[in-house]
Design a protein around this motif. Structure first.
Motif, PDB file in Angstrom:
ATOM      1  N   SER A 210       0.867  -1.174   0.000  1.00 53.03           N
ATOM      2  CA  SER A 210       0.000   0.000   0.000  1.00 53.03           C
ATOM      3  C   SER A 210       0.904   1.224   0.000  1.00 53.03           C
ATOM      4  N   SER A 211       0.402   2.389  -0.360  1.00 53.33           N
ATOM      5  CA  SER A 211       1.264   3.574  -0.296  1.00 53.33           C
ATOM      6  C   SER A 211       0.449   4.827  -0.109  1.00 53.33           C
ATOM      7  N   TYR A 212       1.100   5.850   0.401  1.00 50.41           N
ATOM      8  CA  TYR A 212       0.474   7.168   0.448  1.00 50.41           C
ATOM      9  C   TYR A 212       1.500   8.183  -0.011  1.00 50.41           C
ATOM     10  N   GLU A 213       1.015   9.385  -0.252  1.00 45.95           N
ATOM     11  CA  GLU A 213       1.931  10.451  -0.692  1.00 45.95           C
ATOM     12  C   GLU A 213       1.579  11.706   0.078  1.00 45.95           C
ATOM     13  N   LEU A 214       2.519  12.191   0.861  1.00 46.69           N
ATOM     14  CA  LEU A 214       2.282  13.427   1.612  1.00 46.69           C
ATOM     15  C   LEU A 214       2.520  14.616   0.715  1.00 46.69           C
TER      16      LEU A 214
ATOM     17  N   LEU B 475      -7.812  12.766  -6.290  1.00 42.52           N
ATOM     18  CA  LEU B 475      -7.459  11.343  -6.311  1.00 42.52           C
ATOM     19  C   LEU B 475      -6.369  11.034  -5.313  1.00 42.52           C
ATOM     20  N   ARG B 476      -5.451  11.977  -5.130  1.00 35.13           N
ATOM     21  CA  ARG B 476      -4.392  11.762  -4.151  1.00 35.13           C
ATOM     22  C   ARG B 476      -4.995  11.685  -2.756  1.00 35.13           C
ATOM     23  N   ILE B 506      -8.449   5.988 -14.717  1.00 36.30           N
ATOM     24  CA  ILE B 506      -7.144   5.396 -15.046  1.00 36.30           C
ATOM     25  C   ILE B 506      -6.717   5.820 -16.449  1.00 36.30           C
ATOM     26  N   SER B 507      -7.690   6.076 -17.309  1.00 33.35           N
ATOM     27  CA  SER B 507      -7.362   6.459 -18.689  1.00 33.35           C
ATOM     28  C   SER B 507      -7.392   7.963 -18.891  1.00 33.35           C
ATOM     29  N   ASP B 508      -7.351   8.717 -17.833  1.00 35.82           N
ATOM     30  CA  ASP B 508      -7.366  10.180 -17.923  1.00 35.82           C
ATOM     31  C   ASP B 508      -6.265  10.646 -18.882  1.00 35.82           C
ATOM     32  N   PRO B 509      -6.510  11.704 -19.641  1.00 34.34           N
ATOM     33  CA  PRO B 509      -5.474  12.192 -20.552  1.00 34.34           C
ATOM     34  C   PRO B 509      -4.196  12.671 -19.854  1.00 34.34           C
ATOM     35  N   GLU B 510      -4.305  13.045 -18.591  1.00 34.23           N
ATOM     36  CA  GLU B 510      -3.123  13.577 -17.895  1.00 34.23           C
ATOM     37  C   GLU B 510      -2.391  12.493 -17.111  1.00 34.23           C
ATOM     38  N   GLU B 515      -1.627   8.394 -12.690  1.00 32.91           N
ATOM     39  CA  GLU B 515      -0.752   7.882 -11.623  1.00 32.91           C
ATOM     40  C   GLU B 515      -1.500   7.798 -10.298  1.00 32.91           C
ATOM     41  N   GLN B 516      -2.201   8.856  -9.953  1.00 35.58           N
ATOM     42  CA  GLN B 516      -2.914   8.857  -8.673  1.00 35.58           C
ATOM     43  C   GLN B 516      -4.071   7.862  -8.699  1.00 35.58           C
ATOM     44  N   ALA B 517      -4.728   7.736  -9.833  1.00 40.42           N
ATOM     45  CA  ALA B 517      -5.834   6.771  -9.926  1.00 40.42           C
ATOM     46  C   ALA B 517      -5.307   5.354  -9.709  1.00 40.42           C
TER      47      ALA B 517
END
Lengths: 215, 670
Positions: A210-214, B475-476, B506-510, B515-517
């Motif tokens: 699992s991961s998170y990002e601060l 998403l983050r 997941i297929s977002d253009p950006e 990545e966050q998805a």
């Protein structure tokens, strides 16, 4: 883990950091936020043999500052009705932020060497550490990570629970299989209480991350 | 016997007739301003000028009545003869006063078209007229609305230098002010330096107070982010002038101290090597901290200046912390409830920078009860203040220790933040998302105030925003919320987002959004083994989408998360492992297997993630491991790993050794 402690009056020593020109240690997949470990701590003393089951979880790691933290949960603690959870912070011996010498927590250099030398993986390093503190060591390529873990506070019980967290652990982590061994040091407790942990895979057939990002 | 004065400057009667008298007098002044009798006109000009000096309310009141065009006419109508000089002086002074620190006044003066006339005053033979014109123009050039000055035009440069060369301190000060406020680009900076502006400006450093201050401001503008200009400046007379600026940080006038500090901040941020002396850095920080207490504009500017100085610099943050910066700032915030918005913004940004990297600073927040101050600021009417408070919260919540202790997981903190997700200002929205991203990491308990306030739904909405940064941030925050989440929490998310919706993310253009998805998905399929089922909803749409994205040759950061999704799925049952194999080796092949590409990536984390997937696929405890191993070997993946036994990254090397060990157990040799 929390133990009963008698007062000590040893003065604190200067924390021996030796920045030098080192870079931070490279990341190790199994020593990351979210990783869980399970095992035992041997809390035997002269009166009886006893072991507590222990679960550890890493919550954060900052290699640049040689820092990590997490929680430790001790089960089947006789004095407690529930598992006892503590929050701990760790120092990673990387030669940049921290060295093998503790320099505080009432641990002398002799105490340090006595404990580190109990880890088989420390013996190749021992000579150099004794001669110049390990300044020349290339810890970046060594498949073991040495740390000190110090419990900071109780998460789920009060400080009047009859237990204290005055000491700290000398810890050795194996990068290859994620196993952890440690020795608890507290001048007022039974010496060399051993902590032995393995990675936990929660019923899976393999490793999961699992991961998170601060921000 | 009470009497009224004719100047009317201090009329304080509260009766209706008195206010009637006021407006009568004001109307009267207008007719006198238009009088053909110069004495009457002059008296009227003096009257207006005396009333508005330092009085914003009066400025506004006269402005609304059209005073500025009336005065502009008086200035325009006056010829250059000696007897009109007084009119020129008074009208220029009045216009300058309207423009002084009052943006609406500046606008009115410029709209009245009187700017060229004011410029012509600078060549008047009468020194008083020149003075008044110069002062007035300086006021205009303090404002962002001042006309653009084209330094690239030769005659403009000549005119500028004629100002700088003038003996008159207001005129040379004007020249410096023009530079301070109009020089914006590196091209302009270069042109000015090549024309010798630095040599002219440093002369002003030894001049009057007003010249010194104008010089410091303009130096900062010319040197900002321009290493060559800084080098030229420092090189002048072997660093004498840099020393002079440093000495001025100890001047008795606060504004001089402030401007010299800001000049040094610019030099430090551009070329830090000129500041090897620790004492200078400490002195600079200490002076700025003292200036924070100045009640005027210097205090406002000091706050922003401090945040600029320490931004991104851990060593300076440490010095500031040791100089008690946090306590100083918190004391100001606690004792003064009427702070200007610019100062509040600066103070919060300084606090934010202080705890951007230092754990000790973040822990001070808790002990000094800064959280309450920040929560109050979240309700401020000004967007900049709210955004600064959010940034401060974001940085403070980088403390895993405090997150773990649940310091931020309370209704008191969470409610105003969730409310700000609807703030009309996009800078506030971005800032609050940053803060929430961290704060939702509540290691302390499964209960989450954020979820209770409907936070998940709001983040899901924001993940569909038109703005890619908002989508990414939302998403983050969801990713962090789902870190080590139990099934109950995951269900709250999954029930509101179907497989189709998630596949779109997941297929977002950006790429950063992708990545966050994927990182969110990674967390969703971690934990209890049953959570892996989500990727199989709607005929495995999500897993197919992941595979498709990975085959497209994505950027490393996105690929890392994608590979960890596969790693996590491959840690499940036989069915799960086989499903991953389907993605690695789809029916329609032809292109090189993406795993081979990833194993050769420069990014060690990507190599590591890829090897982990392989480790899980051939984990000896699972029945199909041998067959999967055969397939991986014939696809060239196991041989590739054999070439990587001496990978530069220790973690990758160790994982490869694990795979090859497993491989050997299947009868394969090194």
């Amino acid at each position: 883990m929390p133990v009963r402690v008698v007062e000590s009056s040893t003065p604190a020593q200067v924390s021996g950091t030796d920045p030098g020109n080192r870079s931070q240690l490279p990341p190790s997949s199994l020593l990351g936020a979210g990783q869980a470990f399970s095992g035992t701590q041997n809390v035997s003393n002269q009166q009886k043999e006893e072991a507590w089951r222990v679960n550890v979880q890493i919550q954060g790691i900052d290699l640049e500052h040689g820092y990590l933290c997490g929680t430790m949960e001790a089960l089947n603690v006789p004095m407690a009705d529930t598992p006892v959870i503590t929050f701990w912070e760790g120092e990673i011996v990387d030669g940049k932020n921290y060295t093998f010498y503790t320099g505080k927590w009432e641990a002398t250099r002799e105490d340090d060497m006595r404990h580190w030398s109990k880890f088989p993986s420390f013996s190749p390093l021992q000579g150099q550490v004794e001669s110049d503190g390990g300044r020349q060591l290339d810890l970046n390529n060594y498949p073991y990570i040495f740390m000190r873990w110090k419990e900071q506070y109780f998460v789920n019980v009060g400080t009047d629970c009859g237990l204290t967290i005055a000491g700290f652990y000398y810890v050795c982590f194996s990068c290859s299989d994620g196993s952890i061994s440690g020795f608890y040091y507290d001048p007022n407790s039974s010496p060399f209480q051993k902590l032995e942990l393995k990675t936990v895979n929660e019923g899976r057939s393999g490793f999961s991350f699992s991961s998170y990002e601060l921000q | 016997m009470p009497t009224t004065t004719t100047s009317a400057a201090s009329s304080s009667s509260s009766t209706a007739s008195a206010s009637g008298n006021n407006s009568n007098r004001q109307a009267d002044v207008f007719s006198r301003l238009a009088s053909s009798d110069p004495e009457v006109k002059l008296k009227a000009l003096r009257e207006v000028k005396n009333q508005i000096i330092g009085n914003r309310t009066k400025k506004l009141s006269f402005l609304k009545l059209g005073a500025v065009p009336a005065i502009a006419s008086a200035l325009a109508d006056a010829d250059d003869s000696e007897k009109c000089n007084n009119i020129l002086v008074q009208s220029a002074a009045a216009l300058g006063s309207f423009a002084c620190g009052f943006e609406a006044g500046v606008q009115a003066v410029l709209d009245a078209g009187v700017f060229p006339r004011l410029l012509r005053l600078l060549t008047n033979p009468d020194e008083k007229v020149v003075d008044a014109g110069a002062r007035s123009l300086r006021m205009i050039f303090q404002s962002n609305q001042a006309p653009k000055y084209d330094f690239l035009q030769e005659k403009n440069m000549e005119f500028l230098f004629s100002l700088l060369n003038s003996e008159n301190e207001n005129v040379s000060g004007l020249g410096a002010s023009i530079i301070a406020h109009a020089c914006g680009t590196s091209v302009e900076q270069r042109v000015l330096c090549e024309a010798g502006v630095l040599e002219k400006l440093v002369i002003l450093l030894d001049g009057s107070l007003s010249q010194r201050e104008a010089c410091l401001e303009s130096l900062a503008t010319v040197l900002k982010n321009n290493p060559e200009a800084v080098s030229d400046f420092v090189g002048l007379e072997s660093g004498r002038h840099l020393n002079s600026v440093t000495e001025l940080t100890k001047d008795r006038y606060p504004r001089t101290r402030l401007l010299s500090c800001l000049c040094l901040v610019v030099i430090y941020n551009t070329s830090p090597s000129y500041f090897v002396n620790m004492g200078t850095k400490s002195g600079l920080i200490t002076t700025l901290l003292e200036l924070l207490n100045d009640p005027g504009q210097s205090g406002d500017d000091a706050a922003l200046g401090l945040s600029c100085l320490i931004a991104g610099k851990e060593d300076l943050q440490k010095l500031a912390y040791e100089a008690n910066a946090i306590k100083n700032i918190v004391d100001i915030l606690k004792t003064d409830s009427e702070l200007q918005t610019k100062r509040l913004q600066g103070l919060f940004l300084s606090l934010a920078e202080l705890c951007s990297k230092l754990e000790d600073c973040r822990c001070s927040f808790v002990s000094l009860q800064v959280l309450d101050l920040l929560i109050n600021a979240l309700r401020h009417k000004d967007a900049d203040v709210k955004a600064a408070a959010c940034i401060c919260l974001r940085n403070a919540s980088r403390s895993v220790k405090n997150l773990s202790a649940g310091r931020f997981n309370s209704d008191h903190v969470m409610l105003p933040l969730v409310q700000l997700l609807h703030d009309p200002s996009s800078s506030v929205q971005v800032a609050v998302l940053g803060a929430l991203s961290n704060i939702v990491l509540d290691f302390s308990s499964p209960k989450s105030s954020f979820i209770e306030f409907g936070g998940i739904k709001q983040l899901i909405e924001l993940s569909k925003s038109m703005d890619p940064d908002a989508r990414c941030s939302a998403l983050r925050a969801l990713r962090n919320l789902m870190f080590l989440a139990d099934n109950k929490r995951k269900e709250l998310f999954i029930s509101d987002v179907n497989a189709q919706g998630f596949a779109c993310l997941i297929s977002d253009p950006e790429p950063p959004v992708q990545e966050q998805a994927l990182a969110l998905l990674r967390n969703l399929v971690d934990g209890c083994i049953s959570s892996i089922e989500f990727v199989f909803d709607e005929d495995g749409l999500i897993l197919d989408t992941v595979g498709r994205q990975l085959r497209k040759g994505p950027q490393a950061h996105m690929a890392i998360q994608g590979m960890y999704v596969l790693t996590n799925v491959a840690s499940g049952t036989e069915l799960h492992k086989e499903a991953v194999m389907q993605q690695l080796f789809p029916q329609a092949t032809g292109s090189e297997n993406f795993m081979l590409k990833f194993l050769q990536s420069d990014e060690s984390q990507l190599r590591s993630a890829t090897v982990w997937t392989i480790i899980n696929l051939i984990s000896p405890s699972s029945p199909g491991a041998y067959d999967r191993h055969v397939k991986l070997r014939s696809a060239g993946i196991i041989p590739q790993l054999k070439n990587m036994v001496n990978d530069a990254c220790l973690d990758v090397k160790i994982r490869i050794k694990t795979v090859l060990g497993q491989s050997m157990s299947f009868g394969d040799n090194y």
